[in-house]
Write a protein that holds these residues in place. Sequence first.
Motif, PDB file in Angstrom:
ATOM      1  N   LEU A 160     108.749 136.138  22.101  1.00 31.66           N
ATOM      2  CA  LEU A 160     107.540 136.028  23.196  1.00 31.66           C
ATOM      3  C   LEU A 160     106.782 137.169  23.089  1.00 31.66           C
ATOM      4  N   LEU A 161     107.381 138.259  23.103  1.00 33.48           N
ATOM      5  CA  LEU A 161     106.488 139.556  23.014  1.00 33.48           C
ATOM      6  C   LEU A 161     105.550 139.667  21.844  1.00 33.48           C
ATOM      7  N   LYS A 162     105.861 138.890  20.682  1.00 28.22           N
ATOM      8  CA  LYS A 162     105.061 138.532  19.540  1.00 28.22           C
ATOM      9  C   LYS A 162     103.722 137.548  19.927  1.00 28.22           C
ATOM     10  N   SER A 163     104.435 136.470  20.661  1.00 26.39           N
ATOM     11  CA  SER A 163     103.255 135.496  21.150  1.00 26.39           C
ATOM     12  C   SER A 163     102.340 136.233  22.191  1.00 26.39           C
ATOM     13  N   PHE A 164     102.518 137.278  22.768  1.00 26.34           N
ATOM     14  CA  PHE A 164     101.637 137.852  23.826  1.00 26.34           C
ATOM     15  C   PHE A 164     100.515 138.399  22.927  1.00 26.34           C
ATOM     16  N   ASP A 165     100.994 139.025  21.893  1.00 31.36           N
ATOM     17  CA  ASP A 165     100.037 139.801  20.977  1.00 31.36           C
ATOM     18  C   ASP A 165      99.041 138.901  20.007  1.00 31.36           C
ATOM     19  N   GLU A 166      99.502 137.438  20.234  1.00 31.66           N
ATOM     20  CA  GLU A 166      98.525 136.825  19.355  1.00 31.66           C
ATOM     21  C   GLU A 166      97.029 136.629  19.881  1.00 31.66           C
ATOM     22  N   PRO A 167      96.183 136.691  18.866  1.00 29.18           N
ATOM     23  CA  PRO A 167      94.430 136.615  19.287  1.00 29.18           C
ATOM     24  C   PRO A 167      94.161 135.644  20.386  1.00 29.18           C
ATOM     25  N   PHE A 168      94.768 134.454  20.263  1.00 25.86           N
ATOM     26  CA  PHE A 168      94.301 133.554  21.259  1.00 25.86           C
ATOM     27  C   PHE A 168      94.681 133.772  22.653  1.00 25.86           C
ATOM     28  N   VAL A 169      96.077 134.367  22.846  1.00 25.86           N
ATOM     29  CA  VAL A 169      96.449 134.679  24.273  1.00 25.86           C
ATOM     30  C   VAL A 169      95.373 136.165  24.611  1.00 25.86           C
ATOM     31  N   PRO A 192     100.211 146.737  26.604  1.00 24.77           N
ATOM     32  CA  PRO A 192     101.278 146.354  25.582  1.00 24.77           C
ATOM     33  C   PRO A 192     101.872 145.032  26.004  1.00 24.77           C
ATOM     34  N   ALA A 193     102.542 144.332  25.079  1.00 27.13           N
ATOM     35  CA  ALA A 193     103.180 143.304  25.300  1.00 27.13           C
ATOM     36  C   ALA A 193     104.458 143.459  26.171  1.00 27.13           C
ATOM     37  N   ALA A 194     105.079 144.472  26.160  1.00 29.98           N
ATOM     38  CA  ALA A 194     106.380 144.775  27.063  1.00 29.98           C
ATOM     39  C   ALA A 194     105.768 144.726  28.630  1.00 29.98           C
ATOM     40  N   THR A 195     104.565 145.404  28.817  1.00 31.70           N
ATOM     41  CA  THR A 195     103.830 145.426  30.295  1.00 31.70           C
ATOM     42  C   THR A 195     103.603 144.114  30.656  1.00 31.70           C
ATOM     43  N   LEU A 196     102.955 143.228  29.623  1.00 31.66           N
ATOM     44  CA  LEU A 196     102.803 141.729  30.088  1.00 31.66           C
ATOM     45  C   LEU A 196     104.060 140.931  30.510  1.00 31.66           C
ATOM     46  N   ARG A 247     107.722 138.549  34.627  1.00 30.61           N
ATOM     47  CA  ARG A 247     108.846 138.646  35.213  1.00 30.61           C
ATOM     48  C   ARG A 247     108.820 138.657  36.656  1.00 30.61           C
ATOM     49  N   GLU A 248     107.960 139.833  37.009  1.00 30.79           N
ATOM     50  CA  GLU A 248     107.789 140.170  38.287  1.00 30.79           C
ATOM     51  C   GLU A 248     107.183 138.824  39.348  1.00 30.79           C
ATOM     52  N   GLU A 249     106.203 138.126  38.395  1.00 30.95           N
ATOM     53  CA  GLU A 249     105.547 137.109  39.398  1.00 30.95           C
ATOM     54  C   GLU A 249     106.483 135.853  39.264  1.00 30.95           C
ATOM     55  N   MET A 250     107.192 135.714  38.303  1.00 35.81           N
ATOM     56  CA  MET A 250     108.280 134.587  38.333  1.00 35.81           C
ATOM     57  C   MET A 250     109.256 134.814  39.473  1.00 35.81           C
ATOM     58  N   SER A 251     109.608 135.962  39.671  1.00 37.20           N
ATOM     59  CA  SER A 251     110.736 136.183  40.760  1.00 37.20           C
ATOM     60  C   SER A 251     110.004 135.580  42.234  1.00 37.20           C
ATOM     61  N   VAL A 252     108.812 135.595  42.223  1.00 39.11           N
ATOM     62  CA  VAL A 252     108.348 134.992  43.599  1.00 39.11           C
ATOM     63  C   VAL A 252     107.556 133.607  43.365  1.00 39.11           C
ATOM     64  N   THR A 253     107.809 132.908  42.199  1.00 43.11           N
ATOM     65  CA  THR A 253     107.122 131.522  42.140  1.00 43.11           C
ATOM     66  C   THR A 253     107.835 130.442  42.864  1.00 43.11           C
ATOM     67  N   GLU A 254     107.011 129.578  43.287  1.00 43.40           N
ATOM     68  CA  GLU A 254     107.611 128.338  44.080  1.00 43.40           C
ATOM     69  C   GLU A 254     108.411 127.229  43.139  1.00 43.40           C
ATOM     70  N   LEU A 255     109.339 126.692  43.845  1.00 44.88           N
ATOM     71  CA  LEU A 255     110.196 125.370  43.340  1.00 44.88           C
ATOM     72  C   LEU A 255     109.214 124.368  44.279  1.00 44.88           C
ATOM     73  N   LEU A 315      98.863 135.830  35.907  1.00 46.01           N
ATOM     74  CA  LEU A 315      98.378 137.162  36.002  1.00 46.01           C
ATOM     75  C   LEU A 315      97.179 137.638  36.504  1.00 46.01           C
ATOM     76  N   ALA A 316      96.315 136.328  36.897  1.00 48.68           N
ATOM     77  CA  ALA A 316      94.870 136.665  37.314  1.00 48.68           C
ATOM     78  C   ALA A 316      94.976 137.454  38.670  1.00 48.68           C
ATOM     79  N   PRO A 317      94.143 138.592  38.604  1.00 45.76           N
ATOM     80  CA  PRO A 317      94.022 139.378  40.097  1.00 45.76           C
ATOM     81  C   PRO A 317      93.738 138.327  41.201  1.00 45.76           C
ATOM     82  N   LEU A 318      93.973 138.993  42.406  1.00 47.00           N
ATOM     83  CA  LEU A 318      93.777 138.097  43.638  1.00 47.00           C
ATOM     84  C   LEU A 318      92.274 138.326  43.930  1.00 47.00           C
ATOM     85  N   ALA A 319      91.660 137.319  43.986  1.00 48.53           N
ATOM     86  CA  ALA A 319      90.032 137.315  44.125  1.00 48.53           C
ATOM     87  C   ALA A 319      89.951 135.969  44.916  1.00 48.53           C
TER      88      ALA A 319
END
Length: 517
Positions: free
Chosen positions: A51-60, A75-79, A84-92, A322-326
């Motif tokens: 997954l970390l490798k996928s985060f560094d793909e040019p299209f991403v 860095p991919a680790a930051t992404l 993970r942070e945003e998934m912890s508050v995502t809705e079902l 990951l988009a900023p709140l706007a």
Amino acid sequence: MLRQHWSYLALVAVLPLLLPATATPTVWQQQLFKNVAREAGTLAEVARPSLLKSFDEPFVREVLHHCCQHLADAPAATLLRRVREEMSVTELISGFVARAPGTRFGPPFLFGPSLPEVQQLPYFPNLWEVWLTGILNSSHPKPGSKVGLNIDDIETKVYGLKPFSQPSLPKDVPEAQERAVYTMVNVQRQNAGSVVFGDVSVVLSSKVAASTAVVHGFDTGSWGLLCNSTQHFNSTQHFNFSYPVSCDAFRGRDGLGTIAHFEHLLLSNDRYWQNLTSGYDDGSDASALVVASAHVSERASEHARGMPKGVSPLGGKLRRLLAPLAPTSPPIHGAELVQYLEALPATTLDFPTDIKLVLSSFPSLFGTDQGVALQRWCARNGWLLAWTLGLNIGDTHAEPLFWNAGHFSNRTWEAETYGRLLDPETAAVSNASVLAADRGVFKRAWAAAARAREGATTATGYFNTSEWEQRWASLVTGYADSLRFTPLRYGACADTDRCVGIAADQTCICYLSVKLT
């Protein structure tokens, strides 16, 4: 038609007697979640390097440059940490229809429950509980049918839910209650909820989602119809349904996870849907692609302008998550409406404690008798109700929207960040302050909508898309910022179970106290 409708209402009246509640979750369900959580931790860890490798793909990275400049070169680790942070508050979220078959503009058949059923119950029923009651026999799939066998096969062999005494034939309601309600993980923060399954959606309690949800990498129903060779079910022959999915992305029990352990699920989702990508416009006519309120359309089109064509499922999720709140957000394409992660909470969803928010379609239900029934249902259970513009594509009851949405290649939705409008009739249980002016705006809009619907003689007139977009824009313009909100973000609100979203004035909309058990 009339006789069928009255039969439906008669059966709805006795539903509480037909569907007795059991202890929730059951012993089997508790053990299932524990097993999945343990296994998912290992699977997620193994998948993390890929997954970390996928985060560094040019299209991403190209997608991130357009949506999320603050993270474009991170860095991919930051992404991954941010994901993970945003998934912890995502809705079902689970979607269903408001109208019963046989009623005006009601669907020709039901796959799951409808509002007349659920508002009579002390909990949200799963498919088997609904089917077992025999309500409108002609409109529900039958236990033991090809469809039922396919679903039963997936629920037992993939999810690990408790088998029935006979395949696809629960002997009674307690046996049926060992199964679970289908939900989507709202990774893309869709304001309108599970729009491809109905004009009403329930958002589950955050605690229930975290402690019971067994998550799959993609919609298993589509896999069952398009790929499941063990049932020899040809979806194109039976329903003319089709998507260009990659069946080999299916991993059986290794394809399960939880809200806390999901890295492998993002990879399998990307693989499964890799041939159904979001074809974003090059900007030549971006504003025409955006279905949003007039006051945000111009700014929203900026998100589409210059976006790469063929955005992958993974890239599509990241740009929304990951988009900023706007004021505006990257819009959603048709393909993305079906590319969600699926989740089955291994429990019975009890009312009112296991639901935290109800979402309703503005074009479908605002100003209608069904809308009034929805308001009363929410008020009785102490739930907040929010209205959303949703897809606004006219009458969506005639065909299964899941199988059409992925082919909507020339339109986008959800560009308006604060796209949920709090209903003042249910707001008293929250910290939201509803002024007399806001109530007046809402009531006048409701009355005008009701008058317009009374004069409509056809579905085209009743669900006129341009009319409802204009009515929505007018209501949004007159409504207080404190009553327009968007799904939660990580760290924005202190109590993720009591709070339902972030208002346009940057306050958290929350329940005043924990709902009664």
